[in-house]
Design a protein around this motif. Structure first.
Motif, PDB file in Angstrom:
ATOM      1  N   CYS A 122       0.841  -1.208   0.000  1.00  0.00           N
ATOM      2  CA  CYS A 122       0.000   0.000   0.000  1.00  0.00           C
ATOM      3  C   CYS A 122       0.871   1.250   0.000  1.00  0.00           C
ATOM      4  O   CYS A 122       1.711   1.438   0.869  1.00  0.00           O
ATOM      5  N   CYS A 178      -0.422   4.368   0.131  1.00  0.00           N
ATOM      6  CA  CYS A 178      -1.206   5.535   0.549  1.00  0.00           C
ATOM      7  C   CYS A 178      -0.399   6.394   1.527  1.00  0.00           C
ATOM      8  O   CYS A 178       0.567   5.932   2.134  1.00  0.00           O
ATOM      9  N   CYS A 237      -0.155   4.971   5.151  1.00  0.00           N
ATOM     10  CA  CYS A 237       0.861   3.934   5.355  1.00  0.00           C
ATOM     11  C   CYS A 237       2.263   4.537   5.306  1.00  0.00           C
ATOM     12  O   CYS A 237       3.154   4.104   6.041  1.00  0.00           O
TER      13      CYS A 237
HETATM   14 ZN   LIG Z   1      -2.173   2.369   3.043  1.00  0.00          ZN
END
Ligand SMILES: [Zn+2]
Ligand SMILES: [Zn+2]
Length: 164
Positions: free
Chosen positions: A31, A33, A36
């Protein structure tokens, strides 16, 4: 990904919490994002999704920390009470039935490479992905990406959650 027993074990940095995965995970997310990135202090997080009852604590206990999440519903991060390393987390959607195990805490993290890269819209530009790697800008539908066996395991998990 088979459901046979594995010797996939993980540990925190001070080595007081040790766990074992009873089978291969359902699916592995890389991930990218921003959440994260912030939580790891790095460019992405690597999470192996697996049924909670397939994560056995071999040593120590975890401390569950309520942590804000992108959805606004929060996540619970299981950390070692001594060194505070995150070992896995649960998100509000599936609750504690589904754990996102931090692949980097495994003794042999190389054994669980990502099945998909998600939220690549916020990927750090220097992270270069192989051309044949499944990639999505944000999220995706499991029914379109997961192998059949993992979907069957997920269906069983949902059925168990509804019956309790
Ligand atoms: Zn994430
Ligand atoms: Zn520790």
């Amino acid at each position: 990904m088979g459901s046979e027993s594995t010797d996939l074990e993980g540990v925190c940095t001070c080595r007081s919490v040790r766990y074992r995965l009873a089978s291969a995970p359902l699916f592995v997310h890389c991930c990218h994002c921003r959440w994260c990135q912030r939580e790891t202090g790095s460019a992405f997080a690597l999470n192996a999704m697996i049924e909670a009852d397939r994560v056995a604590l071999l040593a120590g206990e975890v401390e569950v920390v309520d942590t804000p999440s992108q959805s606004g519903k929060g996540q619970k991060i299981a950390r070692c009470p001594r060194c505070r390393i995150a070992l896995w987390s649960n998100y509000a959607g599936a609750g504690d039935a589904l754990r996102f195990v931090r692949v980097g805490t495994l003794d042999e993290p190389d054994r669980l490479p990502p099945d998909i890269h998600i939220f690549t819209a916020s990927k750090q530009p220097w992270v270069l992905l192989p051309p044949d790697m499944p990639v999505v800008d944000e999220y995706y539908k499991a029914s379109e990406r997961w192998p059949r066996e993992s979907l069957e395991r997920r269906a069983a998990l949902i059925a168990r959650a509804r019956s309790t």
